[in-house]
Each structure stands twice: as structure tokens, then as C-alpha cells.
Design a protein around this motif. Sequence first.
Motif, PDB file in Angstrom:
ATOM      1  N   ALA A   1     -25.036  32.188  94.489  1.00 29.28           N
ATOM      2  CA  ALA A   1     -26.467  32.169  94.791  1.00 29.28           C
ATOM      3  C   ALA A   1     -26.727  32.517  96.250  1.00 29.28           C
ATOM      4  O   ALA A   1     -27.660  33.277  96.564  1.00 29.28           O
ATOM      5  CB  ALA A   1     -27.049  30.798  94.464  1.00 29.28           C
ATOM      6  N   THR A   2     -25.905  32.001  97.151  1.00 29.50           N
ATOM      7  CA  THR A   2     -26.080  32.298  98.578  1.00 29.50           C
ATOM      8  C   THR A   2     -25.843  33.774  98.864  1.00 29.50           C
ATOM      9  O   THR A   2     -26.586  34.412  99.630  1.00 29.50           O
ATOM     10  CB  THR A   2     -25.130  31.433  99.413  1.00 29.50           C
TER      11      THR A   2
ATOM     12  N   TRP B   1     -26.147  36.353  96.766  1.00 29.15           N
ATOM     13  CA  TRP B   1     -27.221  37.175  96.207  1.00 29.15           C
ATOM     14  C   TRP B   1     -28.536  36.980  96.951  1.00 29.15           C
ATOM     15  O   TRP B   1     -29.358  37.909  97.026  1.00 29.15           O
ATOM     16  CB  TRP B   1     -27.402  36.879  94.725  1.00 29.15           C
ATOM     17  N   THR B   2     -28.748  35.808  97.517  1.00 27.76           N
ATOM     18  CA  THR B   2     -29.936  35.607  98.354  1.00 27.76           C
ATOM     19  C   THR B   2     -29.890  36.536  99.558  1.00 27.76           C
ATOM     20  O   THR B   2     -30.908  37.126  99.952  1.00 27.76           O
ATOM     21  CB  THR B   2     -30.027  34.142  98.816  1.00 27.76           C
TER      22      THR B   2
ATOM     23  N   LEU C   1     -36.884  38.256  96.016  1.00 34.32           N
ATOM     24  CA  LEU C   1     -37.004  36.879  95.549  1.00 34.32           C
ATOM     25  C   LEU C   1     -38.310  36.224  95.980  1.00 34.32           C
ATOM     26  O   LEU C   1     -38.598  35.098  95.580  1.00 34.32           O
ATOM     27  CB  LEU C   1     -35.826  36.029  96.059  1.00 34.32           C
TER      28      LEU C   1
ATOM     29  N   VAL D   1     -33.552  37.094  89.553  1.00 30.42           N
ATOM     30  CA  VAL D   1     -32.689  35.976  89.166  1.00 30.42           C
ATOM     31  C   VAL D   1     -31.963  36.311  87.864  1.00 30.42           C
ATOM     32  O   VAL D   1     -30.779  35.998  87.702  1.00 30.42           O
ATOM     33  CB  VAL D   1     -33.516  34.683  89.011  1.00 30.42           C
TER      34      VAL D   1
ATOM     35  N   THR E   1     -31.789  29.865  95.110  1.00 26.84           N
ATOM     36  CA  THR E   1     -32.353  31.176  95.450  1.00 26.84           C
ATOM     37  C   THR E   1     -33.860  31.139  95.681  1.00 26.84           C
ATOM     38  O   THR E   1     -34.353  31.719  96.657  1.00 26.84           O
ATOM     39  CB  THR E   1     -32.043  32.190  94.348  1.00 26.84           C
ATOM     40  N   THR E   2     -34.619  30.493  94.803  1.00 25.94           N
ATOM     41  CA  THR E   2     -36.084  30.562  94.888  1.00 25.94           C
ATOM     42  C   THR E   2     -36.759  29.198  94.938  1.00 25.94           C
ATOM     43  O   THR E   2     -37.940  29.122  95.267  1.00 25.94           O
ATOM     44  CB  THR E   2     -36.651  31.327  93.678  1.00 25.94           C
TER      45      THR E   2
END
Length: 314
Positions: free
Chosen positions: A144-145, A147-148, A174, A184, A259-260
Motif C-alpha cells: 500500500a505504501t 502504490w501510494t 487516489l 485501489v 492508501t485513501t
Amino acid sequence: MAVTTPRTPAHKRPAGAPRRRRPAGRRGRIQAKGYLYLLPAFSVLAAFLLVPLGQLVQISLYHWDGLSGSTWAGLANYTEIARSPQLRASFVHSLVLIVFYAVVPTVLALMLAGVTTRAARLRGASFFRAVIFLPQIVAMVVTATAWTAIYAPDGVLNTLLRAIGLKSVTRAWLGDFGTALPAVGLIGTWLEIGLCLVLFISGISQIPRELYEAAKVDGAGAVREFFAVTLPGLRGQITVALTLTVIAALRTFDLVYITTHGGPGDSTSLPAFEVYNRAFSTGQVGSACAIAVVLTLIILLVTYAITKLQPKED
């Protein structure tokens, strides 16, 4: 001197001879012993699953903030799920994620499995499979980090788009209401495709080679061979893949949380995230438990429906 008559073996007993039946009491004792062997496992299951599940259902019938006293709510927490636009939207978002988590990875993995098995003798095929499966062994926090950072306004994706002259397409992926949920979902596709691919390659290795040879004799090409031999032979693996990926989509929480955090607005809110948010942020523990109960029932029903695709044993 007493003469004993030898007992006739079961496989040599005449066809019309009646079988000796075990006494009902002895049969009951054997069954009771069998249940005793299951008792330790059932005790662990009851302590860590059935009892908490019962408490979950009980709490869902009350208005409770987790600290002070509770008041009887009946089915009010459940009717709120149907009436609240925010909660209804969270379940709709889960349906969207099922497409990204289950449908797209399954289709892509079937295509890749067909290609990689036909090109199994090529150099690098094993490395290619390992790279695709790699997301399954990476911690979700790391995924997640990473892809953020990729989706950030100055991240890798926007940098690449600017480099090829698509600056007008760039955005905060995002942070945009229209792209946050699909962004996502694409992460979910990247995560699940490796699992599906490994299952399908394993299934293809179990299909008899004679079927492929017969298809070639009949003049079948690669596409016809895939639909006539490979796809029917993978029904069991497809069922397993769909079950695992659909469950992953419905219970998604950590990816969205990192992420969001359910945003922007409620555009990426999901039932599992709503359970956490209401239980630990807004003090609506009863409502959170009701959502969890509904989500559990949906997962059970969807899983049961998917298992109907499982081929029956002959």
C-alpha cells in the motif's frame, strides 16, 4: 472334543447369505468415540469463532458506544444499513472491487497460464512466474505504501505520463473522486493475479497430455485447444481462485485504510472499513457489529454460490 467351524471370509460368503450386523450399542459407542476425537478441535473453534460470533450478533442488537451502558435497538442497526446512502455505497464499492480483485485477475491469469505453459521450455519462464507471484508474499503495508507513492501527484505514474506527452491525463489518482476506487482496484488486480496464475498452472499440469494430443490430431489450434481442453480441465481451480479473490475483495480493509482512508469523501469506503470506523472512531459499536454480520452473511452466500461451479466427483 469340540469341533469349531471355521468362519467364512466376507469375500467368500455366498451371495444369498445374510451379513452379520454389529450390535446397535457397539455402533453407538464407536460413534461416540469418534466425537471425542473431534472435541478438542471443536472446543478451539467454539472458543475463538462461534462464541465471538454470537457476541457479535448480540451487540448488533444494541446501541452502544463501547464505554457506557447500552440500550436495546432491535433491528434498527440493520435497517440503517438499508437506509443509509453511505453504507449502501460501501457495499456497492465492494461489488466494484470484486471485478478488479476476482474477475480481471482470473481472466488475465487464464491467458498467462495458457501462454506460459506452451512456452514452458523458454528460458526465464520460471522467473516470470515468480515475479508475478511476488505480490502475494509482500506485506500489505509495504504494498500500500509503495502504490501510494506511485499514484502520488509527483509519483512514477504521473512522471511517466508526462514523459510520453500525456500531461493532461495526470492527476492525484487516489485523491480524485472518479479515479480513487479504480486505482485501489488495480492494486487488488496486481495482488491477486499471481495467486490465480499459480493455481491455474498447477491445474494445467494435472490435465492428461492425451487430451492435448487428441486435440492436435483433430487439428485444433492454440485458441481452440485452450477452450476445448484447458478451460474445462481448470473448473476446480477456477472455483478456488474465485472463492479466494472474492473473499479478499469483500474483506478489504488495510489497503483502503493506508492508501485513501475511505476518501476522498466516501468514494472508497468499504464495509470492512466502515466496521472499523464506526467501532473505533465514531463510537457506534452496535452499528459496526450489524455491518459485520451482514458482511459475513454476504461472504457465506457468495462463497456457497461459487462452490456450485465445482465439478462433481464421478
